[in-house]
Design a protein around this motif. Structure first.
Motif, mmCIF file in Angstrom:
data_model
loop_
_atom_site.group_PDB
_atom_site.id
_atom_site.type_symbol
_atom_site.label_atom_id
_atom_site.label_comp_id
_atom_site.label_asym_id
_atom_site.label_seq_id
_atom_site.Cartn_x
_atom_site.Cartn_y
_atom_site.Cartn_z
ATOM 1 N N ALA A 154 -10.828 -26.276 88.880
ATOM 2 C CA ALA A 154 -9.741 -25.957 87.952
ATOM 3 C C ALA A 154 -8.429 -25.921 88.714
ATOM 4 O O ALA A 154 -8.381 -25.542 89.884
ATOM 5 N N ALA A 155 -7.373 -26.330 88.035
ATOM 6 C CA ALA A 155 -6.049 -26.323 88.652
ATOM 7 C C ALA A 155 -5.007 -26.030 87.587
ATOM 8 O O ALA A 155 -5.183 -26.378 86.411
ATOM 9 N N THR A 156 -3.924 -25.378 87.992
ATOM 10 C CA THR A 156 -2.791 -25.184 87.095
ATOM 11 C C THR A 156 -1.728 -26.225 87.423
ATOM 12 O O THR A 156 -1.610 -26.671 88.568
ATOM 13 N N GLY A 157 -0.967 -26.596 86.420
ATOM 14 C CA GLY A 157 0.068 -27.599 86.653
ATOM 15 C C GLY A 157 0.758 -27.998 85.368
ATOM 16 O O GLY A 157 0.726 -27.264 84.367
ATOM 17 N N PHE A 201 -1.631 -35.248 84.614
ATOM 18 C CA PHE A 201 -1.570 -33.827 84.956
ATOM 19 C C PHE A 201 -1.189 -33.715 86.421
ATOM 20 O O PHE A 201 -1.859 -34.264 87.300
ATOM 21 N N SER A 202 -0.087 -33.016 86.696
ATOM 22 C CA SER A 202 0.413 -32.853 88.058
ATOM 23 C C SER A 202 0.161 -31.415 88.517
ATOM 24 O O SER A 202 0.834 -30.483 88.060
ATOM 25 N N PRO A 203 -0.810 -31.186 89.404
ATOM 26 C CA PRO A 203 -1.158 -29.823 89.815
ATOM 27 C C PRO A 203 -0.039 -29.160 90.629
ATOM 28 O O PRO A 203 0.685 -29.820 91.376
ATOM 29 N N SER A 204 0.075 -27.848 90.489
ATOM 30 C CA SER A 204 1.039 -27.094 91.285
ATOM 31 C C SER A 204 0.632 -27.072 92.749
ATOM 32 O O SER A 204 1.475 -27.049 93.637
ATOM 33 N N ASP A 205 -0.679 -27.055 92.998
ATOM 34 C CA ASP A 205 -1.208 -27.093 94.362
ATOM 35 C C ASP A 205 -1.262 -28.550 94.800
ATOM 36 O O ASP A 205 -2.033 -29.346 94.264
ATOM 37 N N ASP A 236 9.536 -30.932 75.573
ATOM 38 C CA ASP A 236 9.256 -29.584 75.081
ATOM 39 C C ASP A 236 8.213 -28.871 75.941
ATOM 40 O O ASP A 236 8.108 -27.638 75.905
ATOM 41 N N TYR A 237 7.436 -29.647 76.680
ATOM 42 C CA TYR A 237 6.341 -29.078 77.473
ATOM 43 C C TYR A 237 6.605 -29.170 78.979
ATOM 44 O O TYR A 237 5.703 -28.940 79.781
ATOM 45 N N ALA A 238 7.844 -29.499 79.327
ATOM 46 C CA ALA A 238 8.158 -29.709 80.745
ATOM 47 C C ALA A 238 7.952 -28.447 81.573
ATOM 48 O O ALA A 238 7.635 -28.524 82.765
ATOM 49 N N ASN A 239 8.107 -27.277 80.954
ATOM 50 C CA ASN A 239 7.973 -26.019 81.690
ATOM 51 C C ASN A 239 6.748 -25.227 81.255
ATOM 52 O O ASN A 239 6.640 -24.034 81.508
ATOM 53 N N THR A 240 5.818 -25.903 80.566
ATOM 54 C CA THR A 240 4.601 -25.240 80.102
ATOM 55 C C THR A 240 3.504 -25.405 81.143
ATOM 56 O O THR A 240 3.244 -26.508 81.625
ATOM 57 N N LEU A 241 2.858 -24.309 81.473
ATOM 58 C CA LEU A 241 1.792 -24.313 82.469
ATOM 59 C C LEU A 241 0.450 -24.519 81.767
ATOM 60 O O LEU A 241 0.129 -23.829 80.795
ATOM 61 N N PHE A 242 -0.321 -25.492 82.265
ATOM 62 C CA PHE A 242 -1.640 -25.795 81.708
ATOM 63 C C PHE A 242 -2.710 -25.588 82.773
ATOM 64 O O PHE A 242 -2.434 -25.601 83.972
ATOM 65 N N ILE A 243 -3.948 -25.428 82.302
ATOM 66 C CA ILE A 243 -5.116 -25.451 83.185
ATOM 67 C C ILE A 243 -5.904 -26.715 82.893
ATOM 68 O O ILE A 243 -6.181 -27.043 81.727
ATOM 69 N N CYS A 244 -6.257 -27.417 83.947
ATOM 70 C CA CYS A 244 -7.046 -28.633 83.825
ATOM 71 C C CYS A 244 -8.253 -28.532 84.754
ATOM 72 O O CYS A 244 -8.156 -27.961 85.845
ATOM 73 N N LEU A 287 -1.295 -22.131 79.186
ATOM 74 C CA LEU A 287 -1.133 -20.750 79.630
ATOM 75 C C LEU A 287 0.147 -20.106 79.137
ATOM 76 O O LEU A 287 0.194 -18.902 78.888
ATOM 77 N N GLY A 288 1.215 -20.883 79.048
ATOM 78 C CA GLY A 288 2.517 -20.331 78.681
ATOM 79 C C GLY A 288 3.587 -20.902 79.586
ATOM 80 O O GLY A 288 3.398 -21.931 80.242
ATOM 81 N N GLN A 289 4.716 -20.223 79.638
ATOM 82 C CA GLN A 289 5.845 -20.724 80.401
ATOM 83 C C GLN A 289 5.666 -20.479 81.902
ATOM 84 O O GLN A 289 5.295 -19.386 82.326
ATOM 85 N N ALA A 290 5.924 -21.510 82.676
ATOM 86 C CA ALA A 290 5.860 -21.385 84.128
ATOM 87 C C ALA A 290 6.888 -20.370 84.606
ATOM 88 O O ALA A 290 7.983 -20.265 84.050
ATOM 89 N N GLY A 291 6.529 -19.619 85.625
ATOM 90 C CA GLY A 291 7.435 -18.615 86.176
ATOM 91 C C GLY A 291 7.301 -17.248 85.553
ATOM 92 O O GLY A 291 7.886 -16.288 86.050
ATOM 93 N N GLU A 292 6.523 -17.131 84.472
ATOM 94 C CA GLU A 292 6.287 -15.825 83.865
ATOM 95 C C GLU A 292 5.020 -15.209 84.447
ATOM 96 O O GLU A 292 4.059 -15.909 84.785
ATOM 97 N N ILE A 293 4.998 -13.889 84.535
ATOM 98 C CA ILE A 293 3.957 -13.202 85.294
ATOM 99 C C ILE A 293 2.562 -13.455 84.748
ATOM 100 O O ILE A 293 1.655 -13.864 85.493
#
Length: 751
Positions: free
Chosen positions: A94-97, A116-120, A143-151, A171-177
């Motif tokens: 699993a990865a977030t990105g 899908f471009s992973p954060s890691d 609209d989804y440029a700052n949305t964090l997904f799990i793949c 997951l929601g907006q990137a940068g939120e806790i």
């Protein structure tokens, strides 16, 4: 694409799949070099720890800790390897990105997949079916440029640079806790779901629960003894308590009493299985993901005052100097007389002859007095100091590093501020930087923090010897291998080049060098922090293991503690290894049969505990990094002094002293007229020539070397959770006359 290139890509991909999260793998050495820089990083840094990655070097960026390859070309040879088989998959896949449209709108892939471009950046980019994406993603991708997904990766064809995956969740907006935290937990395979009804049914249903009468006949009754807990004021899972009774001959009866968690976790039950799978509680900045249900952690097992509790105890007869005259192990029942916070115990230690006002203390059971508790704390404190002194005389090592603690807003949960949280034998560097506490006050606080630790270490060692004597083939122990030889040799060479008289021959020798080499002024303390950081890099992780699996008992040793046998017994609420050790100790004492686990089976559980502990550690680090990045964004820019710990040809690394973070400062990000890298002898040196702020001024020249003290500004970048360190222009403000220290350090004269 040639066959060779395809093999390179496939080999690199397989390396990532296996070494991420400490996967097991088989490989053959001395084969063709495969993407050396990426493969080397992955092999040597399986957990992705930044401190390990920074310790690696390449031909293009030789750090100060590496030998000059021109002088010794044979040492520059790098072994390479080829993966031939994956024996066990451990990574969650699993990865977030972030989601993006494919660049080529005319391709067949564009109509079927999104990218899908992973954060890691160690994780490959992934094709995900458009049917998994939000319905309006293709028409409104921004609209989804700052949305964090799990793949999740499901496949990776040998002839493709891209993996195939399935989008699992938005997951929601990137940068939120909360979205970022959920992403971290998911990536590292942490089970943060609610406990099932099947698991909760294993716990006592009738509350409040009382100890069954038959348990009193099976246990030693200590309810009349003066026993108490010492914990942070906010702690709710109190799993250890202490007692100290003076004896007529001048010695003491000292007890460590640990919550008997194994009583509530029947072997083979659904509760046991989920605890074994989770293996550890995971501590985030804002919350805890518990290993066990909260009813058990915070109520049934927690050693609350004035409440009868089931415990497992180790009780010694000790001299005032901490020499063990006798010891006893057994199941007990206690009634803690009070819950002391660190602040309460500290006030007792600071006022040994004064009566502490009742209103300044927590409630104490009527069977005991505040004076009795006060005397017990003072006696424990004196014995702990003797135990600690003897441990380091016997060759123990402690490498404390700066750690951040945060103050959170009660309503928003956002970080309002942070401070360095650390235990030190010397003065508190952060406090001295800020002028917030005196050395004497810091030493007292440290003494308190060490008090509990010393007796927990003593109990863990005692239980290790007891279980290993009884079950030499089935004891669950904890070993700490010696440092990695290559990295330690590099560090030894670096210290020699810098004129630092460090002795790396043993753990005790290293501890003595760190303790005695440096003075107590601010510059010396900063240098000690940097060197402590460097010394931590060659260190290996401590590991659980089954004694019947390792044939050579020399490998049982714990390097840092410098003891032959060690285990974990004192925290069963948050570590499953401790639950297993409790069961083994109960069998050794005749309370139960030996757990039905062959050495190989016990070793597999030990391996799993190691994996989950490593993941938990990494999650905790990422949680701290998340909150600090948000703090920089919300409260920055933040200024601090920093010390240089590595010099490259176009950048240098610093340890930011006020916050304990490491950052790399790049020359091309500074308003420089020029910069020049050279080696003076074997010491790396980077000369910066600053553009003058006024055309009438002359350019300012600044020389950066290892242990240079500089001022930096941490400021947020436009990308979520990214921040950079900017070097401030050289000046005299804030450096408080440290230049003469640097000159003396360069000449090899140490305080």
């Amino acid at each position: 694409m040639t066959v060779t290139q395809k093999m390179d890509i496939a080999a690199h991909r397989m390396f990532w799949l296996m070494v991420s999260r400490n996967s097991q793998f088989v490989f053959m050495t001395k084969t063709r070099k495969l993407r050396l820089r990426e493969v080397t990083w992955l092999v040597q840094c399986p957990t992705g720890r930044k401190e390990d990655a920074d310790a690696l070097v390449t031909k293009e960026e030789s750090t100060s800790t590496s030998q000059d390859t021109r002088a010794s070309p044979e040492k520059s040879l790098q072994r390479s390897a080829k993966v031939v088989y994956i024996s066990e998959k451990k990574h969650s896949r699993a990865a977030t990105g972030f989601l993006k449209l494919l660049a080529d709108k005319n391709s067949e892939l564009f109509r079927k997949y999104a990218l899908f471009s992973p954060s890691d950046h160690r994780v490959p980019r992934i094709y995900v079916p458009l049917k998994d994406c939000p319905q309006d993603f293709v028409t409104r991708p921004k609209d989804y440029a700052n949305t964090l997904f799990i793949c999740r990766i499901v496949d990776w064809k040998e002839d493709s640079n891209f993996a195939l995956g399935q989008l699992a969740k938005s997951l929601g907006q990137a940068g939120e806790i909360e979205p970022e935290t959920e992403g971290i937990l998911t990536e590292y395979g942490v089970d943060f779901s609610d406990f099932s009804s099947e698991v909760l049914d294993c716990l006592p249903q009738g509350l409040p629960w009382t100890i069954p009468p038959e348990e009193f006949s099976k246990r030693r009754d200590l309810r009349k003894d003066c026993i108490f807990t010492i914990d942070p004021s906010t702690a709710r899972d109190l799993d250890d308590a202490l007692s100290c009774k003076p004896l007529a001959d001048g010695n003491f009866e000292v007890g460590v009493h640990i919550a008997d968690v194994s009583y509530f976790v029947p072997e083979g039950s659904p509760l046991d299985k989920v605890a074994a799978e989770r293996a550890t509680s995971v501590y985030l900045v804002q919350k805890v993901v518990p290993m066990l249900p909260r009813l058990l952690c915070e109520e049934l097992c927690s050693l609350h005052p004035m409440s009868d509790k089931l415990t497992f105890s180790v009780i010694w007869t000790l001299t005032p100097e901490g020499k063990i005259l006798g010891e006893w192990f057994g199941r007990t029942i206690i009634r803690s007389c009070t819950k002391l916070s660190y602040e309460h115990a500290q006030s007792m230690i600071e006022s040994p002859t004064e009566k502490i006002p009742e209103e300044e203390l927590p409630p104490i059971s009527p069977e005991h007095t505040s004076e009795e508790v006060h005397r017990a704390v003072l006696n424990l404190h004196k014995i702990a100091k003797e135990l600690r002194k003897q441990r380091f005389v016997d060759g123990a090592l402690r490498l404390d590093q700066l750690k951040l603690a945060f103050t959170l807003d009660h309503e928003t949960g956002l970080p309002q501020g942070c401070h360095i949280y650390e235990y030190r034998d010397s003065n508190n560097l952060d406090a001295l930087l800020k002028g917030s506490c005196s050395p004497a006050a810091e030493r007292t606080r440290v003494s308190l923090g060490r008090l509990v630790e010393e007796f927990m270490l003593l109990a863990n060692m005692a239980v290790a010897h007891k279980t290993h004597r009884t079950f030499p083939e089935r004891a669950l122990l904890r070993r700490h291998p010696p440092p990695q030889t290559k990295m330690l040799n590099d560090l030894m060479e670096f210290c020699d080049q810098m004129g630092l008289p460090m002795d790396f021959s043993s753990a005790g020798a290293l501890n003595k060098s760190l303790t005695e080499t440096f003075g107590d002024d601010k510059y010396s303390l900063a240098r000690k922090e940097v060197l402590t950081n460097m010394c931590s890099r060659p260190m290996q992780m401590a590991l659980y293991f089954c004694s019947g699996v390792l044939q050579d008992q020399a490998q049982f040793r714990h390097y840092a503690l410098n003891v032959p046998l060690y285990t974990h017994f004192t925290s069963p609420i948050r570590r499953f290894a401790d639950v297993l050790v409790h069961r083994l100790l109960a069998a050794a004492l005749g309370y139960r049969e030996l757990p039905d686990m062959e050495p190989d089976t016990l070793q597999k559980q030990a391996d799993h505990c190691n994996d989950r502990r490593m993941a938990s550690k990494r999650v905790q680090e990422l949680s701290t990094g998340l909150f600090f990045a948000i703090l920089v964004k919300e409260s920055g820019p933040l200024e601090s002094e920093a010390m240089v710990l590595g010099v490259l040809n176009q950048a240098f690394d610093v340890l930011v002293l006020r916050y304990g973070v490491q950052k790399r400062i790049y020359c091309n990000a500074l308003p420089l007229r020029s910069h020049h890298f050279q080696r003076v002898g074997k010491k790396p040196e980077l000369t910066l020539v600053w553009e003058p702020e006024d055309m009438e001024q002359e350019p300012v020249r600044q020389v950066v070397t290892i242990f240079s003290l500089v001022e930096v500004v941490l400021q947020a970048e436009t990308t979520a959770l990214k921040y950079s360190a900017i070097l401030k222009r050289p000046g005299t403000e804030g450096l408080l006359g440290l230049q003469h220290h640097e000159e003396r350090a360069d000449s090899g004269q140490l305080d």
